[in-house]
Design a protein around this motif. Structure first.
Motif, PDB file in Angstrom:
ATOM      1  N   LEU A   1      13.318 -21.584 -47.012  1.00 34.41           N
ATOM      2  CA  LEU A   1      14.350 -21.812 -46.216  1.00 34.41           C
ATOM      3  C   LEU A   1      14.132 -21.459 -44.470  1.00 34.41           C
ATOM      4  CD1 LEU A   1      16.900 -23.398 -45.287  1.00 34.41           C
ATOM      5  CD2 LEU A   1      18.139 -21.911 -46.907  1.00 34.41           C
ATOM      6  N   LEU A   2      13.713 -20.058 -45.167  1.00 38.65           N
ATOM      7  CA  LEU A   2      14.438 -19.022 -43.844  1.00 38.65           C
ATOM      8  C   LEU A   2      12.967 -18.635 -42.886  1.00 38.65           C
ATOM      9  CD1 LEU A   2      16.154 -16.240 -45.999  1.00 38.65           C
ATOM     10  CD2 LEU A   2      17.364 -18.137 -43.799  1.00 38.65           C
TER      11      LEU A   2
ATOM     12  N   LEU B   1      20.799 -12.216 -49.146  1.00 36.55           N
ATOM     13  CA  LEU B   1      20.686 -13.178 -48.983  1.00 36.55           C
ATOM     14  C   LEU B   1      20.766 -13.878 -50.787  1.00 36.55           C
ATOM     15  CD1 LEU B   1      20.099 -16.013 -46.501  1.00 36.55           C
ATOM     16  CD2 LEU B   1      22.160 -15.014 -47.787  1.00 36.55           C
TER      17      LEU B   1
ATOM     18  N   LEU C   1      17.029 -10.617 -44.383  1.00 34.22           N
ATOM     19  CA  LEU C   1      18.263 -11.636 -44.660  1.00 34.22           C
ATOM     20  C   LEU C   1      17.774 -12.019 -45.542  1.00 34.22           C
ATOM     21  CD1 LEU C   1      18.540 -14.488 -41.742  1.00 34.22           C
ATOM     22  CD2 LEU C   1      20.358 -12.986 -43.285  1.00 34.22           C
TER      23      LEU C   1
ATOM     24  N   LEU D   1      15.528 -31.732 -48.589  1.00 36.91           N
ATOM     25  CA  LEU D   1      16.788 -32.181 -47.357  1.00 36.91           C
ATOM     26  C   LEU D   1      16.557 -31.182 -46.799  1.00 36.91           C
ATOM     27  CD1 LEU D   1      19.240 -32.629 -50.361  1.00 36.91           C
ATOM     28  CD2 LEU D   1      18.616 -34.287 -48.595  1.00 36.91           C
ATOM     29  N   VAL D   2      16.346 -29.544 -47.230  1.00 35.83           N
ATOM     30  CA  VAL D   2      16.866 -28.489 -46.193  1.00 35.83           C
ATOM     31  C   VAL D   2      14.990 -28.536 -45.514  1.00 35.83           C
ATOM     32  CG1 VAL D   2      16.704 -26.295 -45.965  1.00 35.83           C
ATOM     33  CG2 VAL D   2      18.046 -27.117 -47.305  1.00 35.83           C
TER      34      VAL D   2
ATOM     35  N   LEU E   1      19.448 -26.135 -38.229  1.00 41.19           N
ATOM     36  CA  LEU E   1      19.045 -25.410 -39.564  1.00 41.19           C
ATOM     37  C   LEU E   1      20.256 -24.439 -39.745  1.00 41.19           C
ATOM     38  CD1 LEU E   1      16.173 -24.524 -40.600  1.00 41.19           C
ATOM     39  CD2 LEU E   1      16.457 -22.503 -39.003  1.00 41.19           C
TER      40      LEU E   1
ATOM     41  N   LYS F   1      21.881 -26.813 -42.010  1.00 49.62           N
ATOM     42  CA  LYS F   1      21.022 -26.387 -43.456  1.00 49.62           C
ATOM     43  C   LYS F   1      20.937 -25.455 -44.260  1.00 49.62           C
ATOM     44  CE  LYS F   1      17.826 -30.774 -41.952  1.00 49.62           C
ATOM     45  NZ  LYS F   1      16.195 -30.340 -41.586  1.00 49.62           N
ATOM     46  N   ALA F   2      21.028 -23.983 -43.240  1.00 51.28           N
ATOM     47  CA  ALA F   2      20.647 -22.677 -44.298  1.00 51.28           C
ATOM     48  C   ALA F   2      21.989 -22.455 -45.143  1.00 51.28           C
ATOM     49  CB  ALA F   2      20.368 -21.350 -43.632  1.00 51.28           C
TER      50      ALA F   2
ATOM     51  N   LEU G   1      17.277 -29.748 -53.830  1.00 59.29           N
ATOM     52  CA  LEU G   1      17.495 -29.339 -52.354  1.00 59.29           C
ATOM     53  C   LEU G   1      16.746 -29.157 -51.595  1.00 59.29           C
ATOM     54  CD1 LEU G   1      20.980 -26.535 -52.837  1.00 59.29           C
ATOM     55  CD2 LEU G   1      20.700 -29.269 -51.929  1.00 59.29           C
TER      56      LEU G   1
ATOM     57  N   PHE H   1      12.969 -20.780 -53.189  1.00 57.92           N
ATOM     58  CA  PHE H   1      13.893 -21.892 -52.466  1.00 57.92           C
ATOM     59  C   PHE H   1      14.044 -20.782 -50.787  1.00 57.92           C
ATOM     60  CE2 PHE H   1      18.148 -23.560 -51.189  1.00 57.92           C
ATOM     61  CZ  PHE H   1      17.846 -24.037 -50.799  1.00 57.92           C
ATOM     62  N   TYR H   2      14.896 -19.420 -51.355  1.00 58.23           N
ATOM     63  CA  TYR H   2      15.448 -19.042 -49.882  1.00 58.23           C
ATOM     64  C   TYR H   2      13.961 -19.171 -49.019  1.00 58.23           C
ATOM     65  CZ  TYR H   2      19.837 -18.885 -50.563  1.00 58.23           C
ATOM     66  OH  TYR H   2      21.762 -19.126 -50.806  1.00 58.23           O
TER      67      TYR H   2
ATOM     68  N   LEU I   1      12.334 -18.356 -39.207  1.00 57.06           N
ATOM     69  CA  LEU I   1      13.450 -17.578 -38.671  1.00 57.06           C
ATOM     70  C   LEU I   1      12.367 -16.008 -38.356  1.00 57.06           C
ATOM     71  CD1 LEU I   1      16.747 -17.911 -40.783  1.00 57.06           C
ATOM     72  CD2 LEU I   1      15.594 -18.222 -38.397  1.00 57.06           C
TER      73      LEU I   1
ATOM     74  N   ALA J   1      22.524 -24.815 -47.676  1.00 57.00           N
ATOM     75  CA  ALA J   1      22.130 -24.548 -48.941  1.00 57.00           C
ATOM     76  C   ALA J   1      22.595 -23.321 -50.012  1.00 57.00           C
ATOM     77  CB  ALA J   1      20.463 -24.621 -48.948  1.00 57.00           C
TER      78      ALA J   1
ATOM     79  N   LEU K   1      24.550 -15.228 -42.739  1.00 56.86           N
ATOM     80  CA  LEU K   1      22.950 -16.219 -42.869  1.00 56.86           C
ATOM     81  C   LEU K   1      23.766 -17.557 -40.858  1.00 56.86           C
ATOM     82  CD1 LEU K   1      20.471 -17.331 -43.422  1.00 56.86           C
ATOM     83  CD2 LEU K   1      21.792 -19.325 -44.631  1.00 56.86           C
TER      84      LEU K   1
ATOM     85  N   LEU L   1      24.260 -32.232 -46.716  1.00 55.90           N
ATOM     86  CA  LEU L   1      22.985 -32.474 -46.882  1.00 55.90           C
ATOM     87  C   LEU L   1      22.155 -34.210 -46.954  1.00 55.90           C
ATOM     88  CD1 LEU L   1      22.109 -29.340 -49.571  1.00 55.90           C
ATOM     89  CD2 LEU L   1      21.499 -29.441 -46.577  1.00 55.90           C
TER      90      LEU L   1
ATOM     91  N   ALA M   1      23.154 -15.494 -38.228  1.00 57.23           N
ATOM     92  CA  ALA M   1      21.677 -14.786 -37.772  1.00 57.23           C
ATOM     93  C   ALA M   1      20.842 -16.202 -37.082  1.00 57.23           C
ATOM     94  CB  ALA M   1      21.057 -14.365 -38.884  1.00 57.23           C
ATOM     95  N   ILE M   2      21.373 -16.991 -37.668  1.00 57.66           N
ATOM     96  CA  ILE M   2      20.478 -18.650 -37.054  1.00 57.66           C
ATOM     97  C   ILE M   2      20.875 -18.980 -35.894  1.00 57.66           C
ATOM     98  CG2 ILE M   2      19.198 -20.587 -38.041  1.00 57.66           C
ATOM     99  CD1 ILE M   2      19.715 -19.848 -40.769  1.00 57.66           C
ATOM    100  N   GLU M   3      19.874 -19.319 -35.210  1.00 56.96           N
ATOM    101  CA  GLU M   3      20.677 -19.781 -34.014  1.00 56.96           C
ATOM    102  C   GLU M   3      20.821 -21.291 -33.904  1.00 56.96           C
ATOM    103  OE1 GLU M   3      18.917 -18.017 -29.925  1.00 56.96           O
ATOM    104  OE2 GLU M   3      19.765 -16.370 -30.621  1.00 56.96           O
TER     105      GLU M   3
END
Lengths: 221, 228
Positions: free
Chosen positions: A151-152, A165, A161, A217-218, B145, B148-149, A214, A147-148, A155, B152, B136, B73, B139-141
């Motif tokens: 999501l990432l 996490l 990261l 949605l993400v 996103l 959302k992250a 999720l 999942f992560y 990035l 989650a 997190l 979400l 870290a995200i610009e």
């Protein structure tokens, strides 16, 4: 269902063809076990007591290594959006990737178990119970990791990261797995180990369902 | 222009929560110090009047983060994300306070500041999860996103709260079992101590409500500035 299989098998084929990823993960795993055995040894009792912890920490490191690979190729080739554009719901992408993770992780976990048996004198008589623990623990870990990773995946800096996490979130899984493995290895009656399996099963169900729900949605947008 | 003007100040409700909380806190402290000593722990038990409410606010705050993360979400409204983040921040502070007060209590009682006992371990993990939440976010610009992250993590991370709460029961451990058991509704505590504890719980909840509304407003102002 067919889509999930196709996606997982495609990834698996690419992974096997590539070889480098799995082999380096395997090497990492064994170096990990070897160094820990060297650091803790050579007394047999100490090694045996440390074995479940070392095994699961090694597996945790291993699956963070593997998790980025689930989506790594898609981002490199820019094919993630194509996958997400397939009509219908998007959970199948998650399940496909999760299945792929498990298909890679489980054989490696089994090898790790043999490695631990060799280096740390873990008795393998109750292989079935040990394998059940491995399967439940790996599923719990892979569910969140996949999942992560998804999501990432878009990035920069995801390699750093992700473990950050992930570790805090899956510590309960690792804890329960260590306890269950220790129980089986020490020869406790299975009835006493069962609560840990139940706990793992609950984690697995909750994490897989929550992640699958999720995920769409993400990922969209 | 009109909108930013109305945004720039906390509303009456926020002030009311904050004022009530701040005014009642000294009274609560007085009550805690005047409360009878415990049969086993003596005066040491008074740490509990801070420890339990801080932990409670931590759990409550993470629950609010969980709810607003879910809402975000589904609705994709930045307001929900701001509340979730504000609540997580306050939860992190209060959870940290709960850990510190717990450690101060543990040293004279158990002889050590920290032990790897299930309640302590799961609480420390919970703390780490929400530290990760802010890592997190930092870290995200891309704002969308990022939201959302974070949402989650806010949803998945909350799964550890019931584990932490139930840990004292699941692993019969060193830590005190719940004095007020939410799962069965049983209360194991002398009434005069319970009253003081409930008072503190109420005061801390008021403070939490005030803080969240305030922090949410600050976050809104920050965002407005970022966009401008």
């Amino acid at each position: 269902m067919r889509r999930i299989w196709l996606l997982a098998l495609r990834d698996l084929r690419l992974e096997v063809r590539d070889r480098l990823g799995v082999l380096s993960a395997l090497a990492f795993l064994f170096v990990n076990l070897f160094v820990m055995a060297l650091a803790l040894g050579p007394e047999e009792g100490t090694l045996r007591r440390a074995a479940p912890g070392v095994l699961w920490v090694a597996l945790a490191f291993l699956s963070t290594l593997l998790a980025t690979r689930a989506f790594g190729r898609e981002t490199e080739e820019g094919t993630l959006d194509d996958l997400l554009l397939v009509p219908g719901s998007k959970e199948w992408v998650y399940f496909g990737k999760l299945l792929f993770q498990l298909l890679v992780l489980l054989p490696l976990a089994l090898l790790a178990l043999f490695g631990a048996a060799g280096f740390f004198h873990v008795p393998l008589e109750r292989g079935g119970a040990l394998f059940l623990t491995l399967a439940l623990g790996s599923l719990g870990y892979a569910s969140v990791a996949t999942f992560y990773a998804g999501l990432l995946s878009r990035l920069r800096g995801r390699e750093v990261l992700l473990p950050l996490l992930l570790f805090s979130l899956v510590v309960p899984v690792v804890l329960a797995s260590v306890r269950a493995t220790a129980g089986v290895a020490e020869g406790l009656p299975l009835g006493e180990v069962a609560p840990w399996w139940q706990l793992l099963l609950v984690f697995d169900l909750v994490y897989v369902t929550a992640s699958a729900l999720l995920f769409p949605l993400v990922m969209e947008g | 222009m009109q909108k930013t003007a109305s945004l720039s100040r906390p509303d009456g409700l926020t002030w009311a929560f904050l004022a009530l909380g701040v005014l009642l806190l000294p009274l609560g402290l007085y009550l805690a110090l005047a409360a009878p000593p415990d049969a086993n722990q003596g005066y040491l038990v008074r740490i509990m009047y801070l420890h339990v409410p801080t932990a409670w606010v931590g759990y409550l705050a993470f629950f609010v983060t969980f709810l607003y993360s879910l809402l975000y979400l589904f609705r994709q409204d930045p307001r929900h994300d701001r509340i979730a983040a504000a609540s997580a921040e306050i939860g992190l502070v209060f959870m940290g306070l709960a850990l510190v007060t717990g450690m101060l209590w543990a040293r004279p009682t158990w002889g050590v500041y920290w032990t790897w006992e299930p309640r302590l371990t799961t609480t420390a993990i919970l703390f780490a999860v929400y530290v990760g939440y802010f890592l997190l976010r930092g870290a995200i610009e891309d704002p969308e996103l990022r939201r959302k992250a974070a949402a989650a993590v806010g949803v998945l991370g909350f799964l550890n709260v019931p584990i932490s709460y139930m840990s004292v029961k699941w692993w019969r451990s060193l830590h005190q079992t719940q004095s007020i058991d939410l799962t069965t509704g049983k209360i194991h505590m002398a009434p005069e101590m319970l009253q003081v504890l409930l008072f503190h719980l109420a005061v801390f909840t008021l403070l939490y409500l005030g803080f969240v509304r305030f922090r949410g407003l600050v976050a809104a102002l920050e965002e407005a500035k970022e966009e401008a």
